[in-house]
Design a protein around this motif. Structure first.
Motif, PDB file in Angstrom:
ATOM      1  N   GLY A 103     -47.104  17.782-126.588  1.00 27.43           N
ATOM      2  CA  GLY A 103     -45.987  16.855-126.663  1.00 27.43           C
ATOM      3  C   GLY A 103     -45.349  16.643-125.300  1.00 27.43           C
ATOM      4  N   TYR A 104     -44.487  15.647-125.210  1.00 27.88           N
ATOM      5  CA  TYR A 104     -43.844  15.308-123.935  1.00 27.88           C
ATOM      6  C   TYR A 104     -42.690  16.259-123.635  1.00 27.88           C
ATOM      7  N   SER A 105     -42.499  16.547-122.354  1.00 25.73           N
ATOM      8  CA  SER A 105     -41.407  17.427-121.947  1.00 25.73           C
ATOM      9  C   SER A 105     -40.053  16.817-122.271  1.00 25.73           C
ATOM     10  N   PHE A 106     -39.957  15.489-122.202  1.00 20.35           N
ATOM     11  CA  PHE A 106     -38.677  14.823-122.445  1.00 20.35           C
ATOM     12  C   PHE A 106     -38.411  14.571-123.933  1.00 20.35           C
ATOM     13  N   ARG A 107     -39.392  14.814-124.788  1.00 20.67           N
ATOM     14  CA  ARG A 107     -39.219  14.639-126.236  1.00 20.67           C
ATOM     15  C   ARG A 107     -39.958  15.779-126.952  1.00 20.67           C
ATOM     16  N   PRO A 108     -39.363  16.970-126.958  1.00 18.58           N
ATOM     17  CA  PRO A 108     -40.062  18.149-127.455  1.00 18.58           C
ATOM     18  C   PRO A 108     -40.490  18.023-128.910  1.00 18.58           C
ATOM     19  N   TRP A 109     -41.621  18.614-129.204  1.00 18.75           N
ATOM     20  CA  TRP A 109     -42.095  18.737-130.586  1.00 18.75           C
ATOM     21  C   TRP A 109     -41.211  19.753-131.293  1.00 18.75           C
TER      22      TRP A 109
ATOM     23  N   THR B 247     -57.005   8.080-127.651  1.00 19.50           N
ATOM     24  CA  THR B 247     -57.924   8.980-128.341  1.00 19.50           C
ATOM     25  C   THR B 247     -57.498   9.219-129.775  1.00 19.50           C
ATOM     26  N   TRP B 248     -56.190   9.361-129.971  1.00 14.52           N
ATOM     27  CA  TRP B 248     -55.693   9.751-131.292  1.00 14.52           C
ATOM     28  C   TRP B 248     -55.645   8.577-132.264  1.00 14.52           C
ATOM     29  N   ASP B 249     -55.857   7.382-131.775  1.00  9.05           N
ATOM     30  CA  ASP B 249     -56.064   6.243-132.671  1.00  9.05           C
ATOM     31  C   ASP B 249     -57.548   5.976-132.879  1.00  9.05           C
ATOM     32  N   LEU B 250     -58.355   6.228-131.852  1.00  7.44           N
ATOM     33  CA  LEU B 250     -59.792   5.978-131.941  1.00  7.44           C
ATOM     34  C   LEU B 250     -60.480   6.978-132.868  1.00  7.44           C
ATOM     35  N   PHE B 251     -60.206   8.256-132.693  1.00  5.23           N
ATOM     36  CA  PHE B 251     -60.907   9.294-133.459  1.00  5.23           C
ATOM     37  C   PHE B 251     -60.320   9.413-134.865  1.00  5.23           C
ATOM     38  N   ARG B 252     -61.153   9.163-135.865  1.00  9.12           N
ATOM     39  CA  ARG B 252     -60.703   9.228-137.256  1.00  9.12           C
ATOM     40  C   ARG B 252     -61.599  10.116-138.112  1.00  9.12           C
ATOM     41  N   TYR B 253     -62.364  10.989-137.490  1.00 12.05           N
ATOM     42  CA  TYR B 253     -63.267  11.816-138.283  1.00 12.05           C
ATOM     43  C   TYR B 253     -62.467  12.871-139.055  1.00 12.05           C
ATOM     44  N   PRO B 254     -63.020  13.393-140.150  1.00  8.70           N
ATOM     45  CA  PRO B 254     -62.290  14.363-140.975  1.00  8.70           C
ATOM     46  C   PRO B 254     -61.856  15.581-140.168  1.00  8.70           C
ATOM     47  N   GLY B 255     -60.586  15.926-140.319  1.00  3.33           N
ATOM     48  CA  GLY B 255     -60.051  17.111-139.669  1.00  3.33           C
ATOM     49  C   GLY B 255     -59.672  16.934-138.221  1.00  3.33           C
ATOM     50  N   VAL B 256     -59.790  15.707-137.671  1.00  3.52           N
ATOM     51  CA  VAL B 256     -59.530  15.517-136.244  1.00  3.52           C
ATOM     52  C   VAL B 256     -58.153  16.078-135.886  1.00  3.52           C
ATOM     53  N   ARG B 257     -58.133  16.839-134.817  1.00  3.92           N
ATOM     54  CA  ARG B 257     -56.903  17.506-134.378  1.00  3.92           C
ATOM     55  C   ARG B 257     -57.061  17.843-132.903  1.00  3.92           C
ATOM     56  N   SER B 258     -56.013  18.385-132.335  1.00  2.00           N
ATOM     57  CA  SER B 258     -56.076  18.813-130.945  1.00  2.00           C
ATOM     58  C   SER B 258     -56.350  20.307-130.865  1.00  2.00           C
TER      59      SER B 258
ATOM     60  N   ASP C 206     -52.861  17.610-137.120  1.00  3.80           N
ATOM     61  CA  ASP C 206     -53.937  16.637-137.274  1.00  3.80           C
ATOM     62  C   ASP C 206     -53.709  15.421-136.382  1.00  3.80           C
ATOM     63  N   GLY C 207     -54.778  14.651-136.206  1.00  2.00           N
ATOM     64  CA  GLY C 207     -54.726  13.474-135.338  1.00  2.00           C
ATOM     65  C   GLY C 207     -53.698  12.449-135.774  1.00  2.00           C
ATOM     66  N   ALA C 208     -53.529  12.268-137.085  1.00  2.00           N
ATOM     67  CA  ALA C 208     -52.555  11.288-137.569  1.00  2.00           C
ATOM     68  C   ALA C 208     -51.132  11.662-137.148  1.00  2.00           C
ATOM     69  N   SER C 209     -50.824  12.947-137.152  1.00  2.14           N
ATOM     70  CA  SER C 209     -49.486  13.390-136.738  1.00  2.14           C
ATOM     71  C   SER C 209     -49.281  13.163-135.244  1.00  2.14           C
ATOM     72  N   ILE C 210     -50.324  13.397-134.460  1.00  3.41           N
ATOM     73  CA  ILE C 210     -50.226  13.166-133.015  1.00  3.41           C
ATOM     74  C   ILE C 210     -50.056  11.675-132.743  1.00  3.41           C
ATOM     75  N   ARG C 211     -50.831  10.850-133.438  1.00  7.30           N
ATOM     76  CA  ARG C 211     -50.719   9.396-133.269  1.00  7.30           C
ATOM     77  C   ARG C 211     -49.313   8.910-133.626  1.00  7.30           C
ATOM     78  N   ALA C 212     -48.773   9.426-134.730  1.00  2.64           N
ATOM     79  CA  ALA C 212     -47.424   9.021-135.143  1.00  2.64           C
ATOM     80  C   ALA C 212     -46.392   9.452-134.093  1.00  2.64           C
ATOM     81  N   TYR C 213     -46.566  10.634-133.523  1.00  2.40           N
ATOM     82  CA  TYR C 213     -45.647  11.123-132.493  1.00  2.40           C
ATOM     83  C   TYR C 213     -45.653  10.201-131.273  1.00  2.40           C
ATOM     84  N   ILE C 214     -46.842   9.773-130.845  1.00  2.07           N
ATOM     85  CA  ILE C 214     -46.938   8.857-129.699  1.00  2.07           C
ATOM     86  C   ILE C 214     -46.274   7.529-130.016  1.00  2.07           C
ATOM     87  N   GLN C 215     -46.547   6.999-131.201  1.00  2.00           N
ATOM     88  CA  GLN C 215     -45.963   5.722-131.600  1.00  2.00           C
ATOM     89  C   GLN C 215     -44.441   5.810-131.678  1.00  2.00           C
TER      90      GLN C 215
END
Length: 498
Positions: free
Chosen positions: A78-84, A59-70, A92-101
């Protein structure tokens, strides 16, 4: 850096087909998390991840509309084993995508991902104790793999097409027509008159994001939604980071936010008028004097009958207060060559119209399932513990919470799958199949929301039962007990040896 697994070759009936212990479908938030859990808790298991698109993130790579966020804070998303670890919690979506990557790289699971592989069909053979999975590649070729356990982490909505109603005259419109799910990279909205049709989470996100550069943004809603203002920054993040180790601070923030979300949900269910009134009063404080709050921010449904929309730092109300955006509550009667015509007869001129009108649901990515030659209709199955399907062996799917962060549930499901695999290995079991008892009680829709995108697709989704373990909990502490600490060999499943 951990090494990617060496995939075994099938020694049985299909010697030319690659075999893995676990096959994960989807490389988004859930799929990457599932792969990391396998790496951490089942390091001896071989696995592969099939991803239909060409990038990590779902989802966080597909959605690129302005302001996209969770709408969920990153301490629970974030993941329990890798806390934010950042103070800003709604990002924003770009930060979430980078976190997953970054997480995929940190655990070495990025090398296990096969991009451009869309799974089309999976067939279980009890005689062989394995799935044969067919996938189509981006280049048009087909491939097959076999696996002992199939773990579908593809979410539940359709990626290739969002939902747009068949508005009268839509083909006559001469401006730019856009669905947020497929936002054009070349769209410059600077100085444009924009109409956003919709009142859900996407519309509430888009309007303030577009309002900064547009001439004006009008949100047209057929009916209002409940909007909750939350701070973008978690005020507890920095103090906890100073006094606790990173993992402990992350866990504390995760539990704090999960319990607050649950409390909000339960209070909304038990005292809907009180919560609705509090939301309306909060909106009135943030809007201009004299604004018609009851027309535009007083829904006919109760809080959490549909998912609450989040306005970080009240950005939607700020855009309205600064007259960069406005809200019109009326039905769309159709399109004209220059804009949108409302049922009241008013016409809104628009250079750009955004149809933030919802999603199309698609169970298990649209793939077909068969067990021992019998086709499985997903809508005829019942979800066991919210993560397996009645009558389907060695299969799990991830469906996150509707009242809290998706990842809270995804983490628990992946943890349970690892526990289940270990249990099967210890006892020499080859298969695990949920079996719905004859007295299972009344069946209900799997997703208990009145949102349009849910109601349109209920007949295509699995059902849930009336009692545990067939009832889908929307309760994180309860699921922690059930999935992280509860038995894996209860009355709802049947194990078989070879």
């Amino acid at each position: 850096m951990p090494q990617a697994p060496q995939h075994e070759q099938d020694k049985g009936e299909q010697p030319d087909v690659e075999h893995v212990d676990v096959l994960i479908v989807g490389a988004g938030l859930s799929g990457v998390g599932a792969a990391c859990h396998l790496r951490r808790s089942a390091p001896g298991k071989s696995f592969a991840v099939l991803e239909g698109r060409d990038a990590i993130g779902g989802t966080w790579d597909l959605f690129r509309y302005p302001g996209v966020r969770s709408d969920s804070d990153m301490h629970t998303l974030g993941y329990s084993f890798r806390p934010w670890t950042q103070e800003r919690a709604i990002v924003d979506g770009a930060s979430i995508r980078a976190y997953i990557q970054e997480t995929a790289r940190a655990y070495g699971v990025d090398r296990a991902i096969r991009f451009g592989h869309r799974v089309t069909r999976a067939e279980w053979s009890s005689a062989q104790g394995r799935w044969t999975v067919a996938a189509s590649r981006t280049d048009g070729t087909a491939t097959r793999l076999t696996c002992t356990f199939l773990f579908v982490c593809s979410g539940y909505y359709r990626y290739d097409k969002g939902y747009t109603p068949d508005f009268p005259g839509i083909g006559e419109y001469g401006g730019r027509l856009v669905h947020p799910q497929h936002w054009p990279a070349d769209l410059d909205h600077t100085g444009k008159r924009i109409v956003v049709i919709g009142s859900g989470a996407t519309a509430v996100t888009l309007v303030p994001a577009l309002a900064g550069a547009a001439e004006h943004v009008t949100m047209v809603q057929r009916s209002p939604s409940h909007v909750l203002t939350l701070p973008s920054n978690d005020v507890f993040a920095r103090p906890l980071a100073r006094i606790l180790p990173r993992r402990a601070a992350g866990s504390a923030l995760r539990w704090k936010n999960a319990l607050l979300a649950l409390a909000n949900f339960q209070l909304s269910r038990r005292a809907p008028r009180f919560v609705a009134g509090a939301l309306r009063r909060a909106a009135r404080r943030q809007l201009p004097s004299g604004f018609d709050v009851d027309t535009h921010f007083r829904p006919e449904y109760g809080p959490w009958d549909q998912r609450l929309c989040i306005a970080p730092d009240g950005d939607l109300f700020t855009a309205i207060r600064r007259r960069r955006a406005s809200v019109v509550t009326d039905a769309v009667a159709g399109f004209t060559p220059t804009g949108v015509r409302l049922r009241s007869g008013e016409e809104l001129a628009a250079d750009v119209v955004v149809t933030a009108t919802g999603l199309n649901l698609l169970a298990i990515g649209g793939m077909e399932l068969a067990v021992d030659g019998k086709e499985i209709e997903i809508a005829d199955t019942v979800a066991y513990k919210g993560m397996m399907l009645s009558g389907v062996p060695n299969f799990a799917l991830t469906i996150g919470y509707t009242n809290a962060s998706w990842t809270l549930k995804a983490d628990l499901v992946a943890t349970y799958v690892c526990r289940l695999l270990a249990h099967m290995d210890r006892h020499g079991y080859r298969s695990c199949t949920p079996r719905l008892p004859d007295d299972g009680g009344e069946l209900r829709p799997l997703i208990d929301l009145a949102s349009g995108y849910v109601l349109r697709s209920l007949d295509a989704l699995p059902k849930q039962g009336a009692t545990a373990p067939w009832r889908l909990n929307q309760n994180y502490p309860r699921d922690v007990r059930l999935l992280r600490h509860g038995p894996v060999d209860d009355r709802g499943v049947r194990f078989e040896r070879a």
